[in-house]
Motif scaffolding. Structure first.
Motif, mmCIF file in Angstrom:
data_model
loop_
_atom_site.group_PDB
_atom_site.id
_atom_site.type_symbol
_atom_site.label_atom_id
_atom_site.label_comp_id
_atom_site.label_asym_id
_atom_site.label_seq_id
_atom_site.Cartn_x
_atom_site.Cartn_y
_atom_site.Cartn_z
ATOM 1 N N MET A 1 0.833 -1.193 0.000
ATOM 2 C CA MET A 1 0.000 0.000 0.000
ATOM 3 C C MET A 1 0.874 1.253 0.000
ATOM 4 S SD MET A 1 -1.352 0.430 3.926
ATOM 5 C CE MET A 1 -1.885 2.103 3.564
ATOM 6 N N SER A 2 0.272 2.402 -0.267
ATOM 7 C CA SER A 2 0.986 3.669 -0.265
ATOM 8 C C SER A 2 1.395 4.039 1.157
ATOM 9 C CB SER A 2 0.074 4.752 -0.852
ATOM 10 O OG SER A 2 0.583 6.030 -0.576
ATOM 11 N N ASN A 3 2.510 4.760 1.254
ATOM 12 C CA ASN A 3 2.933 5.270 2.547
ATOM 13 C C ASN A 3 2.266 6.592 2.904
ATOM 14 O OD1 ASN A 3 4.689 3.113 2.773
ATOM 15 N ND2 ASN A 3 6.454 4.246 1.971
ATOM 16 N N SER A 4 1.301 7.040 2.085
ATOM 17 C CA SER A 4 0.727 8.382 2.246
ATOM 18 C C SER A 4 0.104 8.648 3.616
ATOM 19 C CB SER A 4 -0.301 8.658 1.146
ATOM 20 O OG SER A 4 -1.352 7.713 1.177
ATOM 21 N N PRO A 5 -0.493 7.647 4.317
ATOM 22 C CA PRO A 5 -1.037 7.980 5.644
ATOM 23 C C PRO A 5 0.010 8.553 6.599
ATOM 24 C CG PRO A 5 -1.943 5.884 4.910
ATOM 25 C CD PRO A 5 -0.867 6.267 3.926
ATOM 26 N N LEU A 6 1.271 8.191 6.409
ATOM 27 C CA LEU A 6 2.322 8.707 7.268
ATOM 28 C C LEU A 6 2.593 10.194 7.042
ATOM 29 C CD1 LEU A 6 4.901 5.783 6.936
ATOM 30 C CD2 LEU A 6 3.682 6.425 9.030
ATOM 31 N N PHE A 7 2.136 10.718 5.931
ATOM 32 C CA PHE A 7 2.468 12.093 5.565
ATOM 33 C C PHE A 7 1.290 13.057 5.703
ATOM 34 C CE2 PHE A 7 5.708 9.470 3.741
ATOM 35 C CZ PHE A 7 6.862 10.188 4.019
ATOM 36 N N GLU A 8 0.240 12.615 6.366
ATOM 37 C CA GLU A 8 -0.886 13.505 6.642
ATOM 38 C C GLU A 8 -0.560 14.353 7.868
ATOM 39 O OE1 GLU A 8 -4.102 10.837 7.216
ATOM 40 O OE2 GLU A 8 -4.142 10.166 5.122
ATOM 41 N N PRO A 9 -0.848 15.642 7.831
ATOM 42 C CA PRO A 9 -0.599 16.479 9.022
ATOM 43 C C PRO A 9 -1.546 16.116 10.158
ATOM 44 C CG PRO A 9 -1.763 17.727 7.331
ATOM 45 C CD PRO A 9 -1.400 16.408 6.705
ATOM 46 N N ILE A 10 -1.162 16.474 11.365
ATOM 47 C CA ILE A 10 -1.982 16.188 12.538
ATOM 48 C C ILE A 10 -1.606 17.173 13.646
ATOM 49 C CG2 ILE A 10 -0.345 14.479 13.448
ATOM 50 C CD1 ILE A 10 -2.751 12.896 14.541
ATOM 51 N N HIS A 11 -2.572 17.471 14.496
ATOM 52 C CA HIS A 11 -2.321 18.265 15.693
ATOM 53 C C HIS A 11 -2.282 17.341 16.907
ATOM 54 C CE1 HIS A 11 -3.160 21.951 13.404
ATOM 55 N NE2 HIS A 11 -2.668 22.620 14.436
ATOM 56 N N LEU A 12 -1.214 17.458 17.691
ATOM 57 C CA LEU A 12 -1.161 16.818 19.001
ATOM 58 C C LEU A 12 -1.339 17.934 20.024
ATOM 59 C CD1 LEU A 12 1.842 14.318 18.656
ATOM 60 C CD2 LEU A 12 -0.560 13.984 18.080
ATOM 61 N N GLY A 13 -2.553 18.142 20.470
ATOM 62 C CA GLY A 13 -2.816 19.275 21.339
ATOM 63 C C GLY A 13 -2.435 20.570 20.650
ATOM 64 N N ALA A 14 -1.509 21.308 21.263
ATOM 65 C CA ALA A 14 -1.076 22.587 20.697
ATOM 66 C C ALA A 14 0.043 22.439 19.678
ATOM 67 C CB ALA A 14 -0.603 23.498 21.831
ATOM 68 N N ILE A 15 0.490 21.198 19.420
ATOM 69 C CA ILE A 15 1.660 20.965 18.570
ATOM 70 C C ILE A 15 1.187 20.504 17.192
ATOM 71 C CG2 ILE A 15 3.901 19.839 18.420
ATOM 72 C CD1 ILE A 15 3.528 19.103 21.434
ATOM 73 N N ALA A 16 1.425 21.314 16.188
ATOM 74 C CA ALA A 16 1.024 20.990 14.816
ATOM 75 C C ALA A 16 2.162 20.272 14.114
ATOM 76 C CB ALA A 16 0.654 22.259 14.062
ATOM 77 N N LEU A 17 1.883 19.081 13.590
ATOM 78 C CA LEU A 17 2.904 18.273 12.930
ATOM 79 C C LEU A 17 2.641 18.206 11.432
ATOM 80 C CD1 LEU A 17 3.174 15.193 15.333
ATOM 81 C CD2 LEU A 17 4.055 17.521 15.616
ATOM 82 N N GLY A 18 3.720 18.245 10.640
ATOM 83 C CA GLY A 18 3.596 18.156 9.195
ATOM 84 C C GLY A 18 3.476 16.742 8.687
ATOM 85 N N ASN A 19 3.888 15.759 9.482
ATOM 86 C CA ASN A 19 3.714 14.355 9.125
ATOM 87 C C ASN A 19 3.568 13.532 10.408
ATOM 88 O OD1 ASN A 19 6.409 13.176 9.973
ATOM 89 N ND2 ASN A 19 7.171 14.622 8.428
ATOM 90 N N ARG A 20 3.331 12.241 10.261
ATOM 91 C CA ARG A 20 3.051 11.378 11.413
ATOM 92 C C ARG A 20 4.200 10.404 11.696
ATOM 93 N NH1 ARG A 20 -3.449 10.644 11.568
ATOM 94 N NH2 ARG A 20 -3.968 12.614 10.510
ATOM 95 N N ILE A 21 5.369 10.746 11.199
ATOM 96 C CA ILE A 21 6.576 9.947 11.421
ATOM 97 C C ILE A 21 7.326 10.575 12.589
ATOM 98 C CG2 ILE A 21 8.718 9.109 10.386
ATOM 99 C CD1 ILE A 21 7.338 9.607 7.627
ATOM 100 N N VAL A 22 7.274 9.914 13.723
ATOM 101 C CA VAL A 22 7.839 10.453 14.954
ATOM 102 C C VAL A 22 9.187 9.795 15.231
ATOM 103 C CG1 VAL A 22 7.477 10.698 17.451
ATOM 104 C CG2 VAL A 22 5.527 10.886 15.873
ATOM 105 N N MET A 23 10.154 10.590 15.656
ATOM 106 C CA MET A 23 11.420 10.043 16.128
ATOM 107 C C MET A 23 11.243 9.652 17.585
ATOM 108 S SD MET A 23 15.212 11.743 16.197
ATOM 109 C CE MET A 23 16.510 11.059 17.220
ATOM 110 N N ALA A 24 11.342 8.359 17.877
ATOM 111 C CA ALA A 24 11.169 7.857 19.236
ATOM 112 C C ALA A 24 12.306 8.339 20.131
ATOM 113 C CB ALA A 24 11.122 6.329 19.225
ATOM 114 N N PRO A 25 12.071 8.419 21.438
ATOM 115 C CA PRO A 25 13.162 8.777 22.357
ATOM 116 C C PRO A 25 14.222 7.695 22.379
ATOM 117 C CG PRO A 25 11.212 8.067 23.570
ATOM 118 C CD PRO A 25 10.810 8.148 22.138
ATOM 119 N N LEU A 26 15.476 8.103 22.217
ATOM 120 C CA LEU A 26 16.574 7.154 22.048
ATOM 121 C C LEU A 26 17.743 7.533 22.941
ATOM 122 C CD1 LEU A 26 16.337 7.142 18.173
ATOM 123 C CD2 LEU A 26 15.976 5.114 19.592
#
Length: 366
Positions: A1-26
């Motif tokens: 399938m397409s990877n496009s769902p990962l590139f939809e913008p989203i708001h996490l509370g007051a934080i507006a994100l341009g994509n849904r690919i998060v860098m986990a804490p490392l």
């Protein structure tokens, strides 16, 4: 399938994100013995600013909270000022970054503690195994059960760390309640044998998490606060007799705070952290009312599918971001990924940290 769902913008509370690919804490152990972020860390995070959100590495809320060598803190002025340089660098690249605030609890050792004190936990239950201390590898010790006064003090340490993170320019904080560290030690009945208001039934075992969350929310605001849980992770010798009941109750209780997000680490089958038994994440998805982030061995295809199937709203990637600073671009172009050098995960210096190559601009999807 397409990877496009990962590139939809989203708001996490007051934080507006341009994509849904998060860098986990490392955890990478690059901050030196002073536990002060440095220029190398600034370069590392700036390289990865194309993530929809960076969750910065687990960071101690106090000197007592430490249990890992050369990990950073957020309790001293020099640390706050150093983190300011990192958040500014990420923001200059258009990125968003939150800080994971951390107390290791029993996953520490007297070698890390002031005057060689015992580490603190929900109960005096010794973890199996060994720990890498500043004086070499040693067996874990039996921790001290936290008193009510000490619990109250640690809650205030979480609140102060939140205020410090805000001063340092972060977009929010993530409460580290996962992976066998202090809050997780209160949540799970394998480590919590208390007989007071913080022990026994899950309604009591979740109390510390909720009081920390309330203090952190009061120190900033709910729309800048996330929480991380790991229902089935056995790391740090953790067990629970009924993780579905424990963690669905915790997730449901967190609804009252209207958090920016809830982050669940639960490894997929075949991952080194995977365990046998029923997965808890689907149950949490049913009860948690805010944005849900998942983590644990996903690739671009499985991550996009999880979002498309409404199993989660975002996906956090750990090891892929270590080796691929431009991971979103590689996902978008379905390009090959760099292989991680595991031998450098916890070493010093730039090797295996800031020297991974970026994608050649001429590379296109096959």
């Amino acid at each position: 399938m397409s990877n496009s769902p990962l590139f939809e913008p989203i708001h996490l509370g007051a934080i507006a994100l341009g994509n849904r690919i998060v860098m986990a804490p490392l955890t990478r152990g690059r901050s030196g013995i002073e536990r002060i972020p440095n220029d190398l860390m600034t370069e590392y995070y700036q390289q990865r600013a194309s993530a929809g959100l960076i969750i910065a590495e687990a960071t101690q809320i106090s000197a007592q909270a430490a249990g890992w060598g050369e990990t950073p803190g957020i309790y001293a002025d020099a640390q706050i000022q150093a983190w300011q340089r990192i958040t500014s660098a990420v923001h200059q690249q258009g990125g968003k970054i939150v800080l994971q605030i951390w107390h290791t609890g029993r996953a520490s050792h007297p070698d890390f503690q002031l005057n060689g004190a015992l580490p603190i936990s929900a109960s005096a239950v010794k973890p199996a195994g060994e720990i890498h201390t500043i004086k070499g590898k040693k067996p874990f010790v039996t921790p001290k059960a936290a008193s009510l006064e000490e619990i109250a003090g640690i809650i205030q340490d979480f609140a102060q760390a939140t205020r410090n993170a805000r001063q340092a320019g972060f977009d929010g904080v993530e409460i580290h309640a996962a992976n066998g560290y202090l809050i997780d030690q209160f949540l799970r009945d394998g480590t919590n044998q208390r007989q007071d208001a913080y022990g026994g039934p899950i309604e009591n075992r979740v109390r510390f998490l909720l009081e920390v969350t309330e203090a952190v929310v009061d120190a900033w605001s709910a729309d800048h606060v996330g929480v991380r849980l790991s229902p089935t992770n056995a790391f740090n010798d953790m067990t629970d007799s009924n993780p579905i009941a424990t963690f669905t109750h915790a997730a449901q209780a967190l609804n009252s705070y209207n958090l920016a997000y809830l982050h669940i680490l639960e490894a997929l089958p075949g991952h080194m952290l995977a365990v046998e038994g029923e997965r808890v994440s689907p149950y949490i998805r049913q009860v948690f009312q805010g944005p849900l982030m998942i983590n644990g061995g996903y690739d671009a295809t499985s991550g996009a599918a999880a979002i498309a199937n409404q199993e989660a709203d975002l996906v956090a990637y750990g090891v892929p971001f270590i080796a691929n600073p431009d991971l979103p671009e590689r996902f978008a172009k379905q390009a090959p990924l760099n292989e991680p050098d595991i031998s450098t995960f916890y070493t010093r210096g730039a090797k295996g940290y800031t020297d991974y190559p970026f994608l050649d601009p001429i590379v296109t999807a096959a």
